[in-house]
Design an enzyme around this catalytic site. Structure first.
Site, PDB file in Angstrom:
ATOM      1  N   SER A   9      16.172  91.062 -22.195  1.00  0.00           N
ATOM      2  CA  SER A   9      17.096  89.546 -22.102  1.00  0.00           C
ATOM      3  C   SER A   9      17.673  89.154 -20.901  1.00  0.00           C
ATOM      4  O   SER A   9      18.529  90.054 -19.556  1.00  0.00           O
ATOM      5  CB  SER A   9      18.422  89.506 -22.793  1.00  0.00           C
ATOM      6  OG  SER A   9      19.289  88.932 -22.155  1.00  0.00           O
ATOM      7  N   HIS A  34      13.477  87.082 -23.209  1.00  0.00           N
ATOM      8  CA  HIS A  34      14.787  87.143 -24.520  1.00  0.00           C
ATOM      9  C   HIS A  34      15.648  85.799 -24.026  1.00  0.00           C
ATOM     10  O   HIS A  34      16.460  86.196 -23.018  1.00  0.00           O
ATOM     11  CB  HIS A  34      15.543  87.932 -24.587  1.00  0.00           C
ATOM     12  CG  HIS A  34      16.739  87.979 -26.362  1.00  0.00           C
ATOM     13  ND1 HIS A  34      16.468  87.271 -27.709  1.00  0.00           N
ATOM     14  CD2 HIS A  34      18.119  87.879 -25.826  1.00  0.00           C
ATOM     15  CE1 HIS A  34      16.971  87.277 -27.993  1.00  0.00           C
ATOM     16  NE2 HIS A  34      18.709  87.251 -26.606  1.00  0.00           N
ATOM     17  N   ASP A  36      19.258  84.003 -23.900  1.00  0.00           N
ATOM     18  CA  ASP A  36      20.396  83.781 -24.694  1.00  0.00           C
ATOM     19  C   ASP A  36      21.091  81.861 -24.371  1.00  0.00           C
ATOM     20  O   ASP A  36      20.981  82.276 -23.395  1.00  0.00           O
ATOM     21  CB  ASP A  36      21.465  84.909 -24.302  1.00  0.00           C
ATOM     22  CG  ASP A  36      20.810  86.215 -24.174  1.00  0.00           C
ATOM     23  OD1 ASP A  36      20.530  87.218 -23.764  1.00  0.00           O
ATOM     24  OD2 ASP A  36      20.777  86.059 -26.074  1.00  0.00           O
ATOM     25  N   MET A  38      23.956  79.867 -24.401  1.00  0.00           N
ATOM     26  CA  MET A  38      25.099  79.533 -25.302  1.00  0.00           C
ATOM     27  C   MET A  38      25.855  78.570 -24.563  1.00  0.00           C
ATOM     28  O   MET A  38      25.296  77.320 -23.160  1.00  0.00           O
ATOM     29  CB  MET A  38      26.129  80.288 -24.471  1.00  0.00           C
ATOM     30  CG  MET A  38      25.424  81.858 -24.488  1.00  0.00           C
ATOM     31  SD  MET A  38      25.757  83.689 -23.504  1.00  0.00           S
ATOM     32  CE  MET A  38      25.155  84.599 -24.601  1.00  0.00           C
ATOM     33  N   HIS A  67      17.064  82.545 -28.009  1.00  0.00           N
ATOM     34  CA  HIS A  67      18.240  82.919 -28.872  1.00  0.00           C
ATOM     35  C   HIS A  67      19.501  81.244 -28.672  1.00  0.00           C
ATOM     36  O   HIS A  67      20.303  81.771 -27.624  1.00  0.00           O
ATOM     37  CB  HIS A  67      19.131  84.073 -28.418  1.00  0.00           C
ATOM     38  CG  HIS A  67      19.842  84.262 -29.192  1.00  0.00           C
ATOM     39  ND1 HIS A  67      20.339  85.794 -28.557  1.00  0.00           N
ATOM     40  CD2 HIS A  67      20.195  83.819 -31.068  1.00  0.00           C
ATOM     41  CE1 HIS A  67      21.364  85.693 -29.784  1.00  0.00           C
ATOM     42  NE2 HIS A  67      21.525  84.990 -30.720  1.00  0.00           N
ATOM     43  N   MET A  69      22.753  80.326 -29.089  1.00  0.00           N
ATOM     44  CA  MET A  69      23.829  81.056 -29.628  1.00  0.00           C
ATOM     45  C   MET A  69      24.401  78.857 -29.485  1.00  0.00           C
ATOM     46  O   MET A  69      25.731  78.833 -28.116  1.00  0.00           O
ATOM     47  CB  MET A  69      24.828  81.514 -28.998  1.00  0.00           C
ATOM     48  CG  MET A  69      23.754  82.828 -29.299  1.00  0.00           C
ATOM     49  SD  MET A  69      24.030  84.299 -28.127  1.00  0.00           S
ATOM     50  CE  MET A  69      22.584  84.042 -27.220  1.00  0.00           C
ATOM     51  N   MET A 138      22.384  90.951 -34.803  1.00  0.00           N
ATOM     52  CA  MET A 138      23.211  90.902 -33.437  1.00  0.00           C
ATOM     53  C   MET A 138      24.258  92.688 -33.926  1.00  0.00           C
ATOM     54  O   MET A 138      24.165  92.215 -34.744  1.00  0.00           O
ATOM     55  CB  MET A 138      24.679  89.613 -33.602  1.00  0.00           C
ATOM     56  CG  MET A 138      23.448  88.575 -33.166  1.00  0.00           C
ATOM     57  SD  MET A 138      22.342  88.486 -31.686  1.00  0.00           S
ATOM     58  CE  MET A 138      24.071  88.998 -30.688  1.00  0.00           C
ATOM     59  N   ASP A 176      19.486  93.060 -31.282  1.00  0.00           N
ATOM     60  CA  ASP A 176      20.583  92.536 -29.910  1.00  0.00           C
ATOM     61  C   ASP A 176      21.410  93.030 -29.842  1.00  0.00           C
ATOM     62  O   ASP A 176      22.859  92.541 -30.489  1.00  0.00           O
ATOM     63  CB  ASP A 176      19.443  91.152 -30.236  1.00  0.00           C
ATOM     64  CG  ASP A 176      20.319  90.345 -29.109  1.00  0.00           C
ATOM     65  OD1 ASP A 176      20.256  88.861 -28.563  1.00  0.00           O
ATOM     66  OD2 ASP A 176      20.285  90.746 -27.758  1.00  0.00           O
TER      67      ASP A 176
HETATM   68  C1  DX5 Z   1      24.749  88.470 -26.256  1.00  0.00           C
HETATM   69  C2  DX5 Z   1      22.853  88.554 -26.518  1.00  0.00           C
HETATM   70  C3  DX5 Z   1      21.939  89.184 -26.012  1.00  0.00           C
HETATM   71  C4  DX5 Z   1      22.871  89.933 -24.372  1.00  0.00           C
HETATM   72  C5  DX5 Z   1      21.997  91.221 -24.715  1.00  0.00           C
HETATM   73  O1  DX5 Z   1      25.400  87.474 -26.926  1.00  0.00           O
HETATM   74  O2  DX5 Z   1      22.638  87.787 -27.715  1.00  0.00           O
HETATM   75  O3  DX5 Z   1      21.147  88.968 -25.730  1.00  0.00           O
HETATM   76  O4  DX5 Z   1      22.544  89.181 -23.445  1.00  0.00           O
HETATM   77  O5  DX5 Z   1      22.577  92.558 -22.924  1.00  0.00           O
HETATM   78  P1  DX5 Z   1      22.910  93.199 -23.817  1.00  0.00           P
HETATM   79  O6  DX5 Z   1      21.614  94.240 -23.641  1.00  0.00           O
HETATM   80  O7  DX5 Z   1      23.051  94.287 -22.327  1.00  0.00           O
HETATM   81  O8  DX5 Z   1      24.110  93.686 -24.840  1.00  0.00           O
HETATM   82 ZN    ZN Z   2      20.305  87.159 -27.159  1.00  0.00          ZN
END
Ligand code: DX5
Ligand code: ZN
Length: 220
Positions: A9, A34, A36, A38, A67, A69, A138, A176
């Site tokens: 990530s 990965h 993320d 948001m 991913h 979100m 998660m 994750d």
């Molecule tokens: C959180 C993300 C994860 C996060 C993982 O909302 O979906 O992918 O970035 O980062 P670490 O490994 O630092 O928890």
């Molecule tokens: Zn993620």
């Protein structure tokens, strides 16, 4: 043969150095990046969009997993497909009807994943399980990197693997949030096929070595 994949990530990466970081991710032989995504609504944070993903796509051939979100994933699928993503992981908790979202991902020719927050019961995927390539468990409440692994979610990883076997579906289970060498090993022992790690890798001395070490410690 169990999959033993590591997905990095980049949420908390120094984006000014993203080119070098991607070279190190490749040097460490990670299986995917990965991404993320948001929207500030589904989670209380904003990250990056299709434009940034497009720039990353130009730098590497590694698998890009988005991913999402976001509250309304259906509105973004094409844009992240055009940006070069290989798989799109949407949240069961988003306010979208999953069937049309999965239809669209299939039409785009990408792999489809469903992510479940820690509080969400696995039964929520029953109606669409057969259509999934990935189930993402998660182990933190989504929104930020660097959070603590929620131990109680381990049972859900085992449950997800049992469900996949019972249904005879060809999906993989990922974990994750808060993954490091120790929690990653627990997740792998519970059946995880791929591990998403961000801060534990990005904060390490040498990213390539940390990626290799995570795979070795968790999946050997
Ligand atoms: C959180 C993300 C994860 C996060 C993982 O909302 O979906 O992918 O970035 O980062 P670490 O490994 O630092 O928890
Ligand atoms: Zn993620």
């Amino acid at each position: 043969m169990k999959n033993a994949e590591i997905s990095v990530s980049i949420l908390d990466a120094d984006f000014a150095k993203i080119g070098h970081i991607i070279e190190e991710i490749e040097e460490g032989e990670a299986d995917s990046i990965h991404l993320d995504i948001m929207d500030g609504h589904f989670v209380p944070n904003l990250s990056f969009g299709p434009g940034f993903v497009k720039s990353i796509r130009k730098l590497t051939d590694i698998e890009l997993d988005a991913h999402l979100m976001v509250e309304r994933p259906g509105e973004y699928l094409e844009r992240f497909a055009d940006a070069g993503c290989d798989s799109l992981i949407v949240h069961l908790e988003s306010d979208a009807d999953m069937e049309p979202v999965l239809d669209k991902i299939e039409k785009l020719g990408l792999k489809a994943g469903l992510a479940l927050n820690p509080a969400t019961d696995l039964h929520g995927i029953d109606g669409v399980a057969g259509r999934l390539d990935k189930i993402l468990i998660m182990t933190v409440n989504p929104g930020f990197g660097g959070q603590k692994f929620i131990m109680e979610c381990i049972g859900k990883v085992e449950h997800a693997k049992r469900k996949i076997c019972e249904l005879g579906i060809d999906a993989v289970v990922g974990v994750d949030g808060g993954i490091n060498n120790e929690t990653g090993r627990m997740a792998a022992e519970a059946g995880a096929d791929f591990l998403v790690a961000g801060s534990a890798l990005l904060n390490s001395e040498r990213l390539p070595d940390a990626i290799r070490k995570l795979r070795k410690e968790c999946f050997a």
